[in-house]
Design a protein around this motif. Structure first.
Motif, PDB file in Angstrom:
ATOM      1  N   ARG A  25       0.795  -1.197   0.064  1.00  0.00           N
ATOM      2  CA  ARG A  25       0.085   0.000  -0.088  1.00  0.00           C
ATOM      3  C   ARG A  25       0.940   1.220   0.014  1.00  0.00           C
ATOM      4  N   ASP A  26       0.313   2.158  -0.814  1.00  0.00           N
ATOM      5  CA  ASP A  26       1.085   3.484  -0.685  1.00  0.00           C
ATOM      6  C   ASP A  26       0.656   4.339   0.709  1.00  0.00           C
ATOM      7  N   PRO A  27       1.487   4.579   1.516  1.00  0.00           N
ATOM      8  CA  PRO A  27       1.354   5.469   2.587  1.00  0.00           C
ATOM      9  C   PRO A  27       0.858   6.923   2.334  1.00  0.00           C
ATOM     10  N   ALA A  28       0.076   7.406   3.321  1.00  0.00           N
ATOM     11  CA  ALA A  28      -0.467   8.833   2.766  1.00  0.00           C
ATOM     12  C   ALA A  28       0.736   9.825   3.113  1.00  0.00           C
ATOM     13  N   ASN A  29       1.747   9.663   4.103  1.00  0.00           N
ATOM     14  CA  ASN A  29       2.543  10.973   4.186  1.00  0.00           C
ATOM     15  C   ASN A  29       4.233  10.181   4.363  1.00  0.00           C
ATOM     16  N   ILE A  30       4.775   9.950   3.364  1.00  0.00           N
ATOM     17  CA  ILE A  30       5.929   9.044   3.271  1.00  0.00           C
ATOM     18  C   ILE A  30       6.887   9.952   4.116  1.00  0.00           C
ATOM     19  N   GLU A  31       6.989  11.317   3.848  1.00  0.00           N
ATOM     20  CA  GLU A  31       7.999  12.286   4.697  1.00  0.00           C
ATOM     21  C   GLU A  31       7.700  11.927   6.364  1.00  0.00           C
ATOM     22  N   ALA A  32       6.514  11.643   6.705  1.00  0.00           N
ATOM     23  CA  ALA A  32       6.572  11.644   7.955  1.00  0.00           C
ATOM     24  C   ALA A  32       6.933  10.323   8.609  1.00  0.00           C
ATOM     25  N   ILE A  33       7.113   9.390   7.776  1.00  0.00           N
ATOM     26  CA  ILE A  33       7.538   7.920   8.135  1.00  0.00           C
ATOM     27  C   ILE A  33       9.283   7.836   8.267  1.00  0.00           C
ATOM     28  N   ILE A  34       9.543   8.877   7.193  1.00  0.00           N
ATOM     29  CA  ILE A  34      11.122   8.590   6.954  1.00  0.00           C
ATOM     30  C   ILE A  34      11.850   9.427   7.590  1.00  0.00           C
ATOM     31  N   ARG A  35      11.571  10.831   7.538  1.00  0.00           N
ATOM     32  CA  ARG A  35      12.092  12.064   8.168  1.00  0.00           C
ATOM     33  C   ARG A  35      12.572  11.814   9.676  1.00  0.00           C
ATOM     34  N   PRO A  36      11.601  11.259  10.474  1.00  0.00           N
ATOM     35  CA  PRO A  36      12.186  11.119  11.812  1.00  0.00           C
ATOM     36  C   PRO A  36      13.391  10.027  11.902  1.00  0.00           C
ATOM     37  N   LYS A  37      13.434   9.103  10.834  1.00  0.00           N
ATOM     38  CA  LYS A  37      14.800   8.254  10.995  1.00  0.00           C
ATOM     39  C   LYS A  37      16.024   8.888  10.593  1.00  0.00           C
ATOM     40  N   MET A  38      15.623   9.729   9.641  1.00  0.00           N
ATOM     41  CA  MET A  38      16.876  10.657   9.059  1.00  0.00           C
ATOM     42  C   MET A  38      17.527  11.402  10.114  1.00  0.00           C
ATOM     43  N   LEU A  39      16.458  12.188  10.793  1.00  0.00           N
ATOM     44  CA  LEU A  39      16.940  13.018  11.836  1.00  0.00           C
ATOM     45  C   LEU A  39      17.588  12.142  12.917  1.00  0.00           C
ATOM     46  N   LYS A  40      17.073  10.912  13.320  1.00  0.00           N
ATOM     47  CA  LYS A  40      17.741  10.302  14.543  1.00  0.00           C
ATOM     48  C   LYS A  40      19.413   9.938  14.065  1.00  0.00           C
ATOM     49  N   ALA A  41      19.445   9.632  12.860  1.00  0.00           N
ATOM     50  CA  ALA A  41      20.752   9.340  12.312  1.00  0.00           C
ATOM     51  C   ALA A  41      21.728  10.932  12.154  1.00  0.00           C
ATOM     52  N   PHE A  42      20.849  11.781  11.349  1.00  0.00           N
ATOM     53  CA  PHE A  42      21.488  12.991  11.423  1.00  0.00           C
ATOM     54  C   PHE A  42      20.789  14.102  11.928  1.00  0.00           C
ATOM     55  N   PRO A  43      20.651  14.487  13.305  1.00  0.00           N
ATOM     56  CA  PRO A  43      19.845  15.616  13.751  1.00  0.00           C
ATOM     57  C   PRO A  43      20.540  16.954  13.108  1.00  0.00           C
ATOM     58  N   GLN A  44      21.673  17.069  12.708  1.00  0.00           N
ATOM     59  CA  GLN A  44      21.996  18.361  12.027  1.00  0.00           C
ATOM     60  C   GLN A  44      21.300  18.659  10.804  1.00  0.00           C
ATOM     61  N   LEU A  45      20.495  17.727  10.444  1.00  0.00           N
ATOM     62  CA  LEU A  45      19.696  18.048   9.105  1.00  0.00           C
ATOM     63  C   LEU A  45      18.070  18.601   9.665  1.00  0.00           C
ATOM     64  N   LYS A  46      18.052  18.874  10.652  1.00  0.00           N
ATOM     65  CA  LYS A  46      16.653  19.337  11.073  1.00  0.00           C
ATOM     66  C   LYS A  46      16.149  20.581  10.236  1.00  0.00           C
ATOM     67  N   ASP A  47      16.845  21.210   9.537  1.00  0.00           N
ATOM     68  CA  ASP A  47      16.241  22.597   8.939  1.00  0.00           C
ATOM     69  C   ASP A  47      16.443  22.327   7.464  1.00  0.00           C
ATOM     70  N   VAL A  48      16.765  21.105   7.033  1.00  0.00           N
ATOM     71  CA  VAL A  48      16.999  20.842   5.393  1.00  0.00           C
ATOM     72  C   VAL A  48      15.562  20.391   4.948  1.00  0.00           C
ATOM     73  N   LYS A  49      15.079  21.015   3.873  1.00  0.00           N
ATOM     74  CA  LYS A  49      13.989  20.736   3.065  1.00  0.00           C
ATOM     75  C   LYS A  49      14.125  19.203   2.322  1.00  0.00           C
ATOM     76  N   ILE A  50      13.019  18.656   2.414  1.00  0.00           N
ATOM     77  CA  ILE A  50      12.734  17.419   1.826  1.00  0.00           C
ATOM     78  C   ILE A  50      12.181  17.717   0.412  1.00  0.00           C
ATOM     79  N   ASP A  51      12.859  17.392  -0.712  1.00  0.00           N
ATOM     80  CA  ASP A  51      12.227  17.781  -2.122  1.00  0.00           C
ATOM     81  C   ASP A  51      11.510  16.704  -2.851  1.00  0.00           C
TER      82      ASP A  51
END
Length: 427
Positions: free
Chosen positions: A308-334
């Protein structure tokens, strides 16, 4: 018939120029009809054309539309289940052959890129990152196992060394495989398709196979044409649907999600991954990431069983990214997208033959970039009458998912929940 475009992804937005390929409108004859213009189909077509076969490829949408054009872009050796699992379940001769093939796919990719001058941002070096000491112990065992099969481009990384290759505090160590690496996956597929056509092969896009007429001279039917062939190779994987019911019964499409940041600039990108290696962690439900050619971070993870296609992919994956790299908290997802891969119960690929002339390979279970290129070679060998390596895969035991197609998704999700707990609490 509707024209199916690429999904909106970073790869589609940065794809190399490619010709518009026609849909099949006629009845044609060929030696081999390949169903699916992803890596398995394109690799098979290239090896067959190089051996003198006439080849026609049918693609339901566009070249690399499925997993081949949406994956994390990582060249990872071996299979989704490692060789020690295979050794415990099959005889020594079969295990030895499968072990020797486990590192061939990456070599095939590099050969294709060099021979056909494919522009796909190929970079060397892949890291397996251990989050716990138990995972580090598994990597130490894996290194010994891989070296037993002649794979020696490996280096264990302690906590200090892994911080030199990835700016993440989560890891206690890791293993660097310099024969691993990463690519722009859609551009690799497009380059391989161009190579197929340069050798005289034909690719029809927007031409889904809707029915296979089996027999001594099988026929593949599309909405507006048909292909009569001596052999058929079924290479649809997670996008095959129910075209071949006996294949659908023993596999399950699953979705994985990927996000891509805005360009980070050289300084920030180099601070995250100084050697530009790709990384995947050692969890069962793993995260994986790398830099693109234009210095974006491509970060993926998570599994959706049943595709199934999740409704909000960024909401699922961005927290994982920030756990690895908190220095990217202000970086935009394109970009954010999902794509399907095909899971088998054993997590090993399913290879075989239906009747005398329909061959298939499917179910890479998340390790498809390298395996699919090997599969193309093995399938081509079988059609040439050299079936020993094909048989080594074909003889692997496979079973349907518990509960059949109705209950396979909740059962698989329950298993993933258990393994997720095991990752979290290290038991």
């Amino acid at each position: 018939m509707a024209n199916i475009p690429y999904p909106e992804s970073y790869y589609a937005a940065s794809a190399n120029a490619a010709p518009s390929r026609p849909s099949l409108q006629d009845d044609v004859e060929t030696d081999v009809c390949v169903i699916g213009a992803g890596y398995t189909g394109l690799s098979s077509a290239l090896f067959l054309l190089e051996s003198g076969f006439r080849v026609t490829v049918l693609e339901a949408a566009k070249v690399g539309f499925g997993a081949s054009g949406r994956n994390g872009g990582q060249i990872v050796n071996s299979y989704s289940r490692d060789i020690d699992v295979i050794e415990r379940s099959v005889g020594p001769k079969q295990a030895q052959m499968l072990g020797q093939m486990a590192f061939e796919g990456g070599k095939i990719i590099r050969d294709r890129v060099a021979r056909y001058q494919i522009q796909c941002d190929l970079k060397d070096g892949g890291v397996f990152a251990a989050i716990t000491s138990k995972q580090m112990g598994h990597l130490e065992s894996q290194k010994r196992l891989w070296e037993r099969y002649g794979h020696t481009q490996l280096e264990l990384l302690d906590k200090r060394r892994i911080r030199e290759v990835v700016a993440c505090d989560q890891y206690v160590g890791g293993m660097l495989d310099m024969s691993g690496g990463h690519i722009h996956p859609l551009n690799l597929a497009l380059g391989e398709a161009a190579a197929v056509e340069s050798l005289g092969g034909t690719i029809y896009e927007q031409s889904p196979a809707v029915r296979i007429e089996r027999g001594a001279n099988p026929v593949v039917h599309t909405p507006q044409g048909k292909v009569r062939a001596r052999f058929i190779i079924v290479a649809g994987n997670a996008y095959l649907g129910n075209l071949v019911p006996e294949l659908a019964a023993k596999s399950m499409p699953c979705g994985t999600q990927v996000i891509t940041t805005e360009p980070l600039g050289d300084e920030l990108a180099k601070s995250l991954l100084p050697q530009d290696y790709c990384v995947e962690d050692c969890n069962y439900l793993l995260d994986y990431y790398r830099l693109s050619g234009d210095k974006r971070l491509i970060f993926g993870g998570g599994v959706v069983y049943g595709a199934r296609d999740p409704a909000n992919i960024e909401a699922i994956i961005r927290p994982k990214m920030l756990k690895a790299f908190p220095q990217l908290k202000d970086v935009k997802i394109d970009y954010a997208w999902t794509g399907n891969f095909l899971l088998t119960l054993s997590r090993l690929p399913q290879v075989g033959r239906l009747g005398d002339n329909i061959y298939y390979s499917q179910g890479c279970s998340g390790h498809g970039v390298t395996y699919t290129h090997l599969a193309g070679k093995v399938l081509a060998e079988a059609l040439r009458g050299q079936a020993e390596r094909f048989d080594a895969f074909a003889d692997l035991p496979h079973y349907p998912f518990p509960g059949g197609q109705l209950l396979r998704t909740p059962f698989a999700a329950l298993g993933a929940w258990y393994y997720g707990l095991r990752d979290k609490f290290d038991f």
